[in-house]
Design a protein around this motif. Structure first.
Motif, PDB file in Angstrom:
ATOM      1  N   GLU A 168      38.511  70.958  47.947  1.00 29.97           N
ATOM      2  CA  GLU A 168      39.415  70.013  48.614  1.00 29.97           C
ATOM      3  C   GLU A 168      39.371  70.234  50.119  1.00 29.97           C
ATOM      4  O   GLU A 168      40.400  70.326  50.791  1.00 29.97           O
ATOM      5  N   SER A 169      38.164  70.324  50.641  1.00 31.75           N
ATOM      6  CA  SER A 169      38.036  70.785  52.017  1.00 31.75           C
ATOM      7  C   SER A 169      37.438  69.755  52.968  1.00 31.75           C
ATOM      8  O   SER A 169      37.557  69.906  54.173  1.00 31.75           O
ATOM      9  N   PHE A 170      36.782  68.720  52.433  1.00 30.28           N
ATOM     10  CA  PHE A 170      36.092  67.808  53.346  1.00 30.28           C
ATOM     11  C   PHE A 170      37.083  66.758  53.838  1.00 30.28           C
ATOM     12  O   PHE A 170      37.575  65.933  53.067  1.00 30.28           O
ATOM     13  N   PRO A 171      37.413  66.772  55.143  1.00 34.46           N
ATOM     14  CA  PRO A 171      38.476  65.880  55.624  1.00 34.46           C
ATOM     15  C   PRO A 171      37.985  64.440  55.779  1.00 34.46           C
ATOM     16  O   PRO A 171      36.994  64.182  56.460  1.00 34.46           O
ATOM     17  N   ILE A 172      38.693  63.532  55.139  1.00 26.29           N
ATOM     18  CA  ILE A 172      38.283  62.132  55.174  1.00 26.29           C
ATOM     19  C   ILE A 172      39.535  61.266  55.383  1.00 26.29           C
ATOM     20  O   ILE A 172      40.610  61.580  54.883  1.00 26.29           O
ATOM     21  N   ASP A 192      40.812  58.278  43.812  1.00 26.48           N
ATOM     22  CA  ASP A 192      39.523  58.731  43.273  1.00 26.48           C
ATOM     23  C   ASP A 192      38.993  59.925  44.065  1.00 26.48           C
ATOM     24  O   ASP A 192      38.547  60.922  43.492  1.00 26.48           O
ATOM     25  N   LEU A 193      39.020  59.790  45.397  1.00 32.84           N
ATOM     26  CA  LEU A 193      38.469  60.861  46.229  1.00 32.84           C
ATOM     27  C   LEU A 193      39.269  62.148  46.041  1.00 32.84           C
ATOM     28  O   LEU A 193      38.705  63.244  45.979  1.00 32.84           O
ATOM     29  N   ASP A 194      40.586  61.996  45.889  1.00 28.85           N
ATOM     30  CA  ASP A 194      41.414  63.170  45.634  1.00 28.85           C
ATOM     31  C   ASP A 194      41.074  63.797  44.278  1.00 28.85           C
ATOM     32  O   ASP A 194      40.922  65.011  44.157  1.00 28.85           O
ATOM     33  N   LEU A 195      40.924  62.949  43.242  1.00 28.49           N
ATOM     34  CA  LEU A 195      40.622  63.469  41.899  1.00 28.49           C
ATOM     35  C   LEU A 195      39.291  64.213  41.874  1.00 28.49           C
ATOM     36  O   LEU A 195      39.111  65.153  41.103  1.00 28.49           O
ATOM     37  N   SER A 196      38.368  63.805  42.735  1.00 29.60           N
ATOM     38  CA  SER A 196      37.044  64.443  42.721  1.00 29.60           C
ATOM     39  C   SER A 196      37.124  65.909  43.114  1.00 29.60           C
ATOM     40  O   SER A 196      36.244  66.693  42.773  1.00 29.60           O
ATOM     41  N   PHE A 199      37.664  66.544  48.523  1.00 28.41           N
ATOM     42  CA  PHE A 199      38.157  66.038  49.806  1.00 28.41           C
ATOM     43  C   PHE A 199      39.555  66.505  50.146  1.00 28.41           C
ATOM     44  O   PHE A 199      40.373  66.782  49.268  1.00 28.41           O
ATOM     45  N   ARG A 200      39.830  66.523  51.445  1.00 27.14           N
ATOM     46  CA  ARG A 200      41.199  66.611  51.942  1.00 27.14           C
ATOM     47  C   ARG A 200      41.473  65.268  52.599  1.00 27.14           C
ATOM     48  O   ARG A 200      40.840  64.916  53.591  1.00 27.14           O
ATOM     49  N   LEU A 201      42.375  64.498  51.992  1.00 30.86           N
ATOM     50  CA  LEU A 201      42.659  63.143  52.500  1.00 30.86           C
ATOM     51  C   LEU A 201      43.672  63.226  53.618  1.00 30.86           C
ATOM     52  O   LEU A 201      44.752  63.799  53.451  1.00 30.86           O
ATOM     53  N   LEU A 202      43.326  62.675  54.747  1.00 29.38           N
ATOM     54  CA  LEU A 202      44.239  62.733  55.888  1.00 29.38           C
ATOM     55  C   LEU A 202      45.423  61.794  55.646  1.00 29.38           C
ATOM     56  O   LEU A 202      45.279  60.721  55.060  1.00 29.38           O
ATOM     57  N   ASP A 203      46.587  62.219  56.124  1.00 25.94           N
ATOM     58  CA  ASP A 203      47.828  61.465  55.923  1.00 25.94           C
ATOM     59  C   ASP A 203      47.784  60.171  56.735  1.00 25.94           C
ATOM     60  O   ASP A 203      47.661  60.212  57.966  1.00 25.94           O
TER      61      ASP A 203
END
Lengths: 436, 202
Positions: A35-39, A66-70, A73-77
């Motif tokens: 959960e590290s790739f910031p997108i 989807d990206l979170d479930l994978s 990624f770290r989804l930006l707020d």
């Protein structure tokens, strides 16, 4: 340590693929669970007709999930976003890459939506923020009816995962499962990754068990007690016509061959269960097991020549593999005194099953020969693993949050995500093939 | 074994059902229940005489029903009961046979229960019975379906070996789908590992 090395290989492959295609996202992407790739995923800009930006917002919501479930990624707020999605541009020359970079974004998803009547067109682009350019391989344009918008988001997620990890994502798919959401009895339900709750497919109002997808993704096999004894049925999607497969024989479960031309079924003959190869009408082509012990739960290898199954022939339930020609029975599970529910990875290289440990079951992932078996769950009881079409993730039922719910994990167990909630008992998940 | 079963019956009493008289042994309690059952089923038997209900049809539940315990219909298959919002029945006119974990071997206590069941089957020579195999929650769904089928078959084979006509006995497995109790402890698991006999018609 080995995990890290494997992931670095994946990164190298992805970068090579990206470089050779003329573009790259800068930075390293680590495996599921990091959960590290910031997108940053920005709602789609209303180019025309998207009243209240409803579809543009919905697209971003589904894609973000989807990206979170994978697990990559770290989804930006979105509250921190510096650009107004509805007034800022959606091409590289209009984007404030320095601003996005200062927010920590490595990648950015922006796009536009055009609505005309029931038709929707989505244009979506992945941007490499440090590289200040778009990534054509993960930039897509979709046109279709409004109801297809979530699938457009899933396809986008799958394409982003393909670009960044070298492996297309699994989210344009569905999960069949058994649930008691409608009272004390059970039915087959269908869940997609944009839904909070599964929707009911069958109207059995009886007991149903063991749903399995047809390889075309447009039919689901299940066993129902609707005619008192257990028989095998199939529901067509989306029409929902139900037909019985085979005559009156008591059938515990069934699975379509990868080419969709035959099935493996477990028949109970007055207390002795054996596995048969049958044609689509249920006529027996070959009896594959003939043993007084329990033989159950056939799972095809993707090559269509072998299958895994569970048998108690050695005194306790264990996983075996044999040829569909009836030969070469090999025991696969070597530890534990209760191993059942085998599932063969769509790439053919791995088997998953449920093993009894402590007070419940845990999911095991091993090589197709049983080597390198590792337990990928540890909380609650976890049963009935089923592989994602990309061979990277699995779904299974778990009691870790109280009642039985559906969870997904990557095959190393690094990321574990809950997919269903609520008071219902959700069991026996089956992940569909890719929908196209 | 009998002591344990008594204890269970006592707990049923505490839920307000008809208590068995203190000090009455299993055997006499059993006979008393059978007499009551026969009395109550007699009027129904006429209606069902010409054509016994097929398994699973509404009549199957109705024929076994009648052993009214404070208005709660007794009998009926576990699935039919579930469709009517009722819990599965524990024991019944015929006693439940219990099994060890992951086993379908009938032990001494099981043979005692079956001896009493055979007495009833002999005195009710037209009764057809469905043997339901059940399993506890400590197995997976599909394996437990196969295990329940083995248990039901073991009981059928035993009864046939004791002279009960095979065509009076059908078997079905519910695996762990219709448990009596839902706790995760030894007592509950033991109750759920059973073959329950449902009287289909006489």
């Amino acid at each position: 340590m080995r995990i890290q090395m494997r992931i670095r290989v994946v990164v190298a492959a992805a970068l090579w693929y990206a470089t050779s295609a003329g573009a790259a996202v800068t930075g390293e992407i680590f495996g599921p669970g990091s959960e590290s790739f910031p997108i940053a995923v920005v709602p789609l800009k209303n180019l025309s007709g998207d009243t209240g930006n409803a579809l543009g917002n919905r697209f971003a919501e589904v894609l973000s999930r989807d990206l979170d479930l994978s697990g990559y990624f770290r989804l930006l707020d979105p509250k921190t976003f510096i650009e107004n999605p509805q007034t800022s541009g959606i091409t590289a020359s209009d984007i404030d890459f320095v601003g996005w970079s200062s927010l920590g974004a490595q990648a950015l998803v922006k796009g536009g939506v055009t609505v005309a009547g029931d038709g929707v067109t989505v244009e979506v682009r992945l941007f490499d923020v440090p590289g200040r350019q778009d990534v054509p391989q993960a930039s897509k344009r979709y046109t279709g009816p409004r109801a297809e918008l979530p699938r457009m988001a899933h396809k986008t997620a799958d394409a982003i995962l393909e670009y960044l990890t070298g492996e297309r994502g699994p989210f344009d798919s569905a999960i069949a499962l058994v649930s008691k959401r409608n009272g004390p009895l059970k039915d087959v339900y269908r869940l997609t990754f944009d839904m909070d709750e599964p929707t009911r497919l069958t109207d059995e109002r009886s007991l149903v068990v063991n749903p399995r997808w047809r390889p075309d993704g447009r039919g689901v096999l299940f066993t129902s007690y609707r005619q008192h004894f257990q028989h095998l049925f199939q529901i067509e999607l989306p029409g929902r016509q139900v037909t019985r497969i085979g005559g009156g024989s008591v059938t515990l479960d069934g699975a379509w061959s990868p080419d969709g031309k035959t099935l493996l079924v477990t028949r109970d003959e007055g207390g002795n269960s054996n596995i048969y190869l049958v044609d689509p009408a249920g006529q027996v082509l070959k009896r594959l097991t003939d043993h007084w012990a329990i033989d159950v739960a056939p799972a095809w290898a993707p090559d269509g020549r072998r299958f895994a199954f569970c048998s108690s022939r050695a005194g306790s339930p264990q996983i075996y593999v044999m040829g569909v020609d009836g030969g070469g029975v090999t025991r696969i599970s070597q530890t534990g005194n209760y191993n059942t529910s085998p599932a063969w990875s769509p790439k053919g290289d791995r088997l998953a099953w449920a093993t009894r440990a402590g007070g419940g079951f845990q999911v095991v992932v091993a090589g197709a020969d049983g080597s390198r078996a590792q337990v990928i769950t540890n909380a609650g009881s976890n049963e009935n693993p089923s592989w994602a079409p990309d061979g990277r993730y699995l779904v299974f039922s778990s009691t870790r949050a109280g009642r039985s719910h559906i969870f997904m994990a990557d095959r190393d167990g690094k990321t574990q995500k809950q997919l269903t909630r609520g008071a219902a008992d959700d069991t026996s998940p089956a992940w569909s093939p890719r929908l196209d | 074994m009998i002591r344990r079963r008594r204890g269970r019956r006592a707990s049923i009493d505490s839920r307000g059902r008809r208590p068995a008289a203190e000090g009455v042994g299993m055997r006499s309690s059993w006979t008393w229940r059978v007499m009551l059952a026969v009395m109550l089923i007699m009027p129904l038997a006429g209606a069902c005489k010409k054509k016994g209900p097929k398994p699973g049809e509404a009549g199957a539940g109705a024929a076994g029903a009648g052993l009214g315990e404070e208005g709660l219909a007794a009998g009926g298959s576990s699935l039919e009961r579930s469709k009517r919002g009722l819990a599965p029945e524990e024991d019944g006119i015929l006693g439940d046979v219990h099994f060890a974990y992951d086993s379908y071997e009938i032990d001494g206590a099981g043979r005692d229960v079956l001896a009493r069941n055979i007495d009833w089957l002999r005195s009710n020579g037209r009764a057809k019975v469905e043997l339901e195999g059940h399993a506890d929650s400590r197995g997976t769904i599909e394996y437990n379906l196969a295990l329940g089928a083995k248990r039901a078959k073991a009981v059928k084979d035993y009864l046939v070996g004791q002279g009960v006509a095979a065509n009076r006995l059908s078997t079905i497995s519910y695996g762990k789908e219709l448990p009596l109790c839902h706790e995760e402890n030894d007592t509950c698991w033991a109750r759920n590992r059973r073959v329950h006999a449902v009287i289909l018609g006489q």
